[in-house]
Scaffold this motif. Structure first.
Motif: not given
Ligand SMILES: [Zn+2]
Ligand SMILES: Nc1nc2c(ncn2[C@@H]2O[C@H](COP(=O)(O)OP(=O)(O)O)[C@@H](O)[C@H]2O)c(=O)[nH]1
Ligand SMILES: [Mg+2]
Length: 293
Positions: A256-260, A264-268
């Motif tokens: 449920n990562c919001r990428h903020i 370990d956020c793949a988007i960041l």
């Molecule tokens: Zn993320």
């Protein structure tokens, strides 16, 4: 033909709760009743009944291929229906908001509509060159970016419009109406005659108006907007609408990562590696914040 027969037509203009409907050779001024009255958009195909030779009532909206809209507070404001392409018009003067361009792109993506960014007023020389350079991130994402001048040369835009219904959107003063005038000489006259018939004080402001470019192409002029609310989107779908995020979605540590600022956020991580531009990353975060606050 009985006076109560249902006819089918195309909504070519919306003026508050009044609509111009084209049906064959007929031009009918229609109203819509009840809950229908806020949900008819320019570009809709509708069934209507005549109440006089040139007036009618919309009975039903036929299923839509697409719907472009924005939110004002928590209400939807329809821009146009059955649109194939959103032409996002910007110009060097007055200065345009990049945030608005991103929001238009996201709305088009959400509606499954193609988008092209159209830099108008490129006759303004160096300032136009500088703006064109700023648009590189969008070109790199694969969005079409064209440079035109409504006053001199609009040919770069023409191929994008062929065989489509295109809605011109963006801030006021960018030249949307001027571009349509340049593409369809004589539009100004048509505008004037419709406005005397319909904009006579008893109706509210025009929300959108459709013009015929050729047998298979139509253009929709929309009033300028200063903000493009996206409250109709859910926070959960937003990351998918940033097309360059897609290869990385599903690879974050938390499902449920919001990428903020999650670990370990793949988007960041992709942003840190330069695979996602910092501008688009902050555009995403700004929109997400507006949806959840
Ligand atoms: Zn993320
Ligand atoms: N220099 C220059 N001015 C333009 C161009 N296109 C539109 N304008 C001017 O920009 C102003 C706003 O144009 P308009 O079409 O009403 O913008 P809209 O609000 O987006 O529909 C008008 O004064 C136009 O004459 C262009 O290509 N070059
Ligand atoms: Mg205009």
């Amino acid at each position: 033909m009985s006076s109560t027969a249902r006819l089918e037509g195309l909504v070519t203009a919306s003026y508050g709760r009044h609509y111009q409907v084209e049906s064959g050779e007929l031009q009918i001024e229609c109203v819509a009743r009840g809950k229908q009255s806020e949900s008819v958009a320019c570009g809709d195909r509708v069934e209507f009944k005549l109440t006089s030779p040139d007036q009618g009532v919309v009975e039903r909206i036929l299923p839509r291929a697409s719907l472009l809209y924005r939110s004002v507070a928590h209400r939807s404001k329809l821009i146009a229906a059955n649109v194939d392409l959103a032409v996002i018009v910007i110009a060097p003067i007055p200065s345009y908001y990049d945030a608005l361009v991103n929001r238009c792109l996201i709305a088009a993506q959400a509606a499954n509509i193609e988008a092209v960014i159209c830099l108008n007023k490129s006759d303004l020389g160096e300032t136009a060159d500088a703006v064109f350079a700023q648009l590189a991130p969008y070109r790199n994402l694969g969005y079409a970016v064209v440079r035109v001048s409504a006053h001199h040369d609009i040919n770069a835009l023409r191929p994008h419009l062929e065989g489509k219904i295109s809605a011109f959107v963006g801030q006021s003063g960018m030249g949307k109406s001027s571009l349509i005038n340049a593409l369809i000489p004589g539009t100004a006259t048509a505008t004037a005659s419709i406005s005397t018939a319909l904009d006579s004080g008893k109706h509210t402001t025009t929300s959108a108006k459709m013009y015929r470019l050729d047998a298979s192409s139509r253009l929709i002029d929309s009033p300028g907007m200063q903000a493009f609310g996206l409250n109709h989107l859910s926070a959960g779908e937003l990351d998918h609408l940033f097309i360059e995020f897609r290869p990385h979605i599903g690879h974050c540590k938390f499902s449920n990562c919001r990428h903020i600022h999650e670990p370990d956020c793949a988007i960041l991580a992709a942003c840190q590696q330069g695979k996602i531009s910092a501008v688009r990353m902050s555009a995403y975060q700004e929109i997400l914040k507006s949806l959840t606050s």
